[in-house]
Design a protein around this motif. Structure first.
Motif, PDB file in Angstrom:
ATOM      1  N   LEU A 213     -37.257   2.132 -50.112  1.00  0.00           N
ATOM      2  CA  LEU A 213     -36.412   2.622 -48.894  1.00  0.00           C
ATOM      3  C   LEU A 213     -37.287   3.007 -47.898  1.00  0.00           C
ATOM      4  O   LEU A 213     -36.802   2.972 -46.899  1.00  0.00           O
ATOM      5  N   ALA A 214     -38.360   3.822 -48.051  1.00  0.00           N
ATOM      6  CA  ALA A 214     -39.043   4.183 -47.036  1.00  0.00           C
ATOM      7  C   ALA A 214     -39.671   3.129 -46.119  1.00  0.00           C
ATOM      8  O   ALA A 214     -39.818   3.082 -44.951  1.00  0.00           O
ATOM      9  N   GLU A 215     -40.145   2.083 -46.635  1.00  0.00           N
ATOM     10  CA  GLU A 215     -40.670   0.799 -45.987  1.00  0.00           C
ATOM     11  C   GLU A 215     -39.440   0.135 -45.109  1.00  0.00           C
ATOM     12  O   GLU A 215     -39.992  -0.314 -44.002  1.00  0.00           O
ATOM     13  N   LEU A 216     -38.451   0.138 -45.476  1.00  0.00           N
ATOM     14  CA  LEU A 216     -37.422  -0.305 -44.942  1.00  0.00           C
ATOM     15  C   LEU A 216     -37.195   0.235 -43.462  1.00  0.00           C
ATOM     16  O   LEU A 216     -36.813  -0.226 -42.516  1.00  0.00           O
ATOM     17  N   THR A 217     -37.114   1.820 -43.623  1.00  0.00           N
ATOM     18  CA  THR A 217     -37.090   2.689 -42.324  1.00  0.00           C
ATOM     19  C   THR A 217     -38.352   2.427 -41.357  1.00  0.00           C
ATOM     20  O   THR A 217     -38.264   2.294 -40.330  1.00  0.00           O
ATOM     21  N   ARG A 218     -39.605   2.377 -41.955  1.00  0.00           N
ATOM     22  CA  ARG A 218     -40.683   2.242 -41.258  1.00  0.00           C
ATOM     23  C   ARG A 218     -40.759   0.757 -40.542  1.00  0.00           C
ATOM     24  O   ARG A 218     -41.287   0.856 -39.412  1.00  0.00           O
TER      25      ARG A 218
ATOM     26  N   GLY B 293     -32.076  12.730 -26.264  1.00  0.00           N
ATOM     27  CA  GLY B 293     -30.708  13.114 -26.831  1.00  0.00           C
ATOM     28  C   GLY B 293     -30.562  12.614 -28.265  1.00  0.00           C
ATOM     29  O   GLY B 293     -29.428  12.530 -28.657  1.00  0.00           O
ATOM     30  N   GLY B 294     -31.833  12.054 -28.896  1.00  0.00           N
ATOM     31  CA  GLY B 294     -31.765  11.488 -30.359  1.00  0.00           C
ATOM     32  C   GLY B 294     -31.434  10.101 -30.376  1.00  0.00           C
ATOM     33  O   GLY B 294     -31.279   9.854 -31.723  1.00  0.00           O
ATOM     34  N   ALA B 295     -31.203   9.452 -29.372  1.00  0.00           N
ATOM     35  CA  ALA B 295     -30.687   8.169 -29.352  1.00  0.00           C
ATOM     36  C   ALA B 295     -31.637   7.145 -30.090  1.00  0.00           C
ATOM     37  O   ALA B 295     -31.187   6.412 -30.854  1.00  0.00           O
ATOM     38  N   GLN B 296     -32.892   7.377 -29.945  1.00  0.00           N
ATOM     39  CA  GLN B 296     -33.884   6.417 -30.669  1.00  0.00           C
ATOM     40  C   GLN B 296     -33.914   6.380 -32.364  1.00  0.00           C
ATOM     41  O   GLN B 296     -33.744   5.764 -32.964  1.00  0.00           O
ATOM     42  N   LEU B 297     -33.810   7.852 -32.649  1.00  0.00           N
ATOM     43  CA  LEU B 297     -33.636   8.164 -34.038  1.00  0.00           C
ATOM     44  C   LEU B 297     -32.349   7.522 -34.503  1.00  0.00           C
ATOM     45  O   LEU B 297     -32.275   7.136 -35.750  1.00  0.00           O
ATOM     46  N   LYS B 298     -31.279   7.675 -33.917  1.00  0.00           N
ATOM     47  CA  LYS B 298     -30.164   7.268 -34.127  1.00  0.00           C
ATOM     48  C   LYS B 298     -29.979   5.716 -34.522  1.00  0.00           C
ATOM     49  O   LYS B 298     -29.479   5.242 -35.366  1.00  0.00           O
ATOM     50  N   GLN B 299     -30.919   5.089 -33.352  1.00  0.00           N
ATOM     51  CA  GLN B 299     -30.792   3.502 -33.510  1.00  0.00           C
ATOM     52  C   GLN B 299     -31.793   3.136 -34.715  1.00  0.00           C
ATOM     53  O   GLN B 299     -31.206   2.163 -35.514  1.00  0.00           O
ATOM     54  N   ILE B 300     -32.699   3.948 -34.959  1.00  0.00           N
ATOM     55  CA  ILE B 300     -33.724   3.505 -36.179  1.00  0.00           C
ATOM     56  C   ILE B 300     -32.756   3.841 -37.568  1.00  0.00           C
ATOM     57  O   ILE B 300     -32.821   2.937 -38.591  1.00  0.00           O
ATOM     58  N   GLY B 301     -32.048   4.851 -37.465  1.00  0.00           N
ATOM     59  CA  GLY B 301     -31.328   5.381 -38.504  1.00  0.00           C
ATOM     60  C   GLY B 301     -30.083   4.247 -38.869  1.00  0.00           C
ATOM     61  O   GLY B 301     -29.934   3.879 -40.051  1.00  0.00           O
ATOM     62  N   THR B 302     -29.493   3.872 -38.038  1.00  0.00           N
ATOM     63  CA  THR B 302     -28.356   2.785 -38.094  1.00  0.00           C
ATOM     64  C   THR B 302     -28.961   1.574 -38.458  1.00  0.00           C
ATOM     65  O   THR B 302     -28.267   1.001 -39.533  1.00  0.00           O
TER      66      THR B 302
END
Length: 297
Positions: free
Chosen positions: A191-196, A247-256
């Motif tokens: 799971l961590a690798e997919l996010t990385r 505004g947290g946009a990059q983190l949201k894109q990564i998370g989605t």
């Protein structure tokens, strides 16, 4: 009819960005190792079990071999060389576009005594065929390779023939794992690798590869939806700002993107909760290495 079984380890080795992870994913028919344009993204020794007829190949996708500069680098290269020592066969993956580099030469010197040494010249679809002949000729002078395969991991060309040849050299042995195609990667690490992977996809040019993702815990609600909590570890506040974005946009894109990939790979519904933490000395923490199957030295 025979009841004999054959099973063994095949270490996939090569320089960074030679296409090792793409090749392993193609062999397995699904994602088991992350792929990125950024070099040195595979950190762990990921194992994938592939049945070729009644013979079992246990592939070990190793970190790319490169000149280490930091503790994490040394641990990654060490993991690759350890895998070679234990392997029944070694598959050296070389980017045909780059040819025989100094890294490839040094690696061949270290592994050439393995009795089952193979080469996969990858990305051959991208260069002229007459350019391959000098590479093959030089490789043949450097070590006693059993076979040199011409493949395109991305297009799945030449993979079947390669698998059949590797299967033929596996030793007689009880199956090391269940006789089915599978990957041997802890769920939290996968799971961590997919996010990385998604971090590198969206911000690889701005961010050094020395970044860590840790799956802290996974909960399952009454409807079977996974709540996955992960921390993204960076070394300073500047890196944190890059990951979070305006505004947290990059983190949201990564998370989605990571959540969609997790759902596609596992066939589940999930909610992904990402938190960015600044830990300047994370590379000095032994736990971060053992979590990824690396040795802390």
């Amino acid at each position: 009819m025979t009841d004999d079984t054959y099973s063994g380890f095949v270490a996939i080795m090569g320089p960074t960005n030679a296409g090792k992870s793409t090749l392993l994913n193609q062999i397995m028919g699904r994602k088991v190792s992350i792929v990125s344009h950024k070099v040195q993204t595979t950190r762990t020794r990921l194992r994938a079990i592939k049945m070729v007829g009644d013979r079992q190949l246990v592939f070990v996708d190793t970190p790319g071999v490169f000149k280490p500069k930091r503790r994490l680098d040394s641990a990654m290269v060490g993991a690759a060389m350890d895998a070679a020592t234990d392997a029944d066969a070694i598959l050296l993956v070389i980017d045909a576009n780059k040819g025989i580099t100094e890294t490839v030469r040094n690696l061949i010197i270290k592994i050439k005594n393995n009795k089952n040494l193979f080469v996969a010249l990858n990305k051959v679809d991208a260069i002229k065929k007459d350019s391959l002949l000098p590479i093959v000729a030089e490789l043949s002078q450097m070590a006693d390779f059993k076979e040199i395969f011409m493949i395109s991991a991305l297009k799945n060309d030449g993979i079947t023939e390669m698998l059949n040849s590797l299967a033929r050299v596996m030793p007689k042995s009880p199956y090391l794992f269940d006789a089915k195609d599978a990957s041997d990667v802890p769920d939290n690490l996968y799971l961590a690798e997919l996010t990385r992977e998604k971090i590198y996809k969206y911000i690889h040019q701005e961010l050094p590869y020395h970044i860590n993702v840790v799956t802290e815990h996974v909960d399952v609600d009454d409807e079977g939806v996974l709540d996955i909590y992960q921390k993204i570890v960076v070394q300073n506040e500047a890196h944190k700002k890059i990951v979070v974005g305006h505004g947290g946009a990059q983190l949201k894109q990564i998370g989605t993107a990571a959540r969609h990939d997790i759902q596609d790979q596992w066939g589940v519904n999930a909610r992904l909760h990402l938190f960015v933490r600044v830990e300047p000395d994370w590379e000095e923490n032994a736990e971060n290495y053992t979590d990824q199957g690396l040795e802390f030295k």
